[in-house]
Design an enzyme around this catalytic site. Structure first.
Site, PDB file in Angstrom:
ATOM      1  N   ALA A  12      69.934-103.760 -19.167  1.00 50.57           N
ATOM      2  CA  ALA A  12      69.646-102.417 -18.686  1.00 50.57           C
ATOM      3  C   ALA A  12      70.644-101.411 -19.226  1.00 50.57           C
ATOM      4  CB  ALA A  12      69.668-102.385 -17.156  1.00 50.57           C
ATOM      5  N   SER A  13      70.206-100.170 -19.301  1.00 48.70           N
ATOM      6  CA  SER A  13      71.006 -99.055 -19.788  1.00 48.70           C
ATOM      7  C   SER A  13      71.579 -99.399 -21.160  1.00 48.70           C
ATOM      8  CB  SER A  13      72.087 -98.691 -18.771  1.00 48.70           C
ATOM      9  OG  SER A  13      72.495 -97.356 -18.948  1.00 48.70           O
TER      10      SER A  13
END
Length: 265
Positions: A47-48
């Site tokens: 994620a991110s």
């Protein structure tokens, strides 16, 4: 660069990190993908900044329950004025230039013009992430905006929204890599694992003592990821100390930080 390696499977298990580091890796992965097949294989979390890396690959494979997306950035600046007053610590900065103290001055609040620049920097970092995600996934910026803004998706939801290409584990990524490298699926291949451990938070903070000056350095060191303008983070929000408490040999440091935060909280 070696021709004996026919394809690369980029195995990602990361909630993200520094925005600049994520961008540098994104560029290198795209350059690698120009010379040989690259498949991003997501583990539990990508994620991110973890997604930032994955989106550089032409093909992304995720588990149904992988946590991914989180296309966004986080930053902040801690003002330690009250802390300094409590420990009788004085800090003065000699500087030149209107914004020279933006990152260094933690003993006073930001001026309105500094706060405006700080905000613009975070917005620019987000826009860069979002726009590169749109380009990487062949979406318009408006389409990407609907799934960005820091939203976190399961692998299955990400696949239905165009953020992921295929659902499956490492074996699925391997099959796709063999297909794109024009290797028959029934042919055995030799897998070479290449990894390098990242420095841990205790390693970064090692050697910092518990003196009055050391206390100040510990607090700032722990919060280093989000205290400066240049430290914009592309990462899912989380507990900074979650891996520190159980680190062997570092319990004293954890307790010190914990005591500091409790005392000044």
């Amino acid at each position: 660069e070696s021709e004996k390696y026919k394809a690369v499977i980029l195995r990602i298990d990361s909630p993200g990190g520094d925005a600049l580091a994520s961008d540098l890796m994104w560029r290198e992965i795209r350059l690698l993908a120009e010379s040989k097949p690259v498949v991003a294989s997501m583990s539990d979390v990508a994620a991110s900044g973890g997604y930032y890396m994955a989106m550089a690959a032409p093909v992304i494979v995720a588990e149904k329950l992988t946590l991914t997306g989180s296309i966004g950035v986080i930053t902040g600046k801690f003002i330690l004025q009250k802390l300094y007053e409590r420990i009788d610590f004085n800090k003065e900065i000699l500087s030149r230039g209107r914004y020279a103290e933006l990152n260094a001055a933690d003993q006073r609040p930001l001026r309105p013009d500094e706060a405006e620049l700080f905000e613009k920097s975070a917005q620019n970092a987000y826009a860069s992430f979002r726009d590169k995600a749109a380009m990487s996934r062949s979406m318009s910026i408006d389409q990407m905006e609907t799934v960005a803004q820091g939203r976190v998706w399961s692998g299955q939801d990400a696949a239905s929204r165009g953020l992921v290409d295929s659902l499956g584990g490492f074996s699925q990524a391997l099959a796709i890599a063999k297909q794109r490298a024009k290797i028959p699926q029934d042919k055995k291949v030799r897998l070479v694992e290449i990894s390098k451990a990242s420095p841990t938070l205790p390693e970064i903070l090692s050697g910092i003592g518990g003196s009055v000056l050391g206390v100040d350095r510990v607090v700032k060191g722990v919060l280093q990821d989000v205290t400066s303008l240049n430290g914009v983070q592309a990462r899912m929000d989380g507990i900074l100390f979650e891996r520190l408490e159980n680190m062997p040999g570092e319990n004293q440091l954890f307790l010190l930080v914990k005591e500091i935060t409790n005392y000044f909280g």
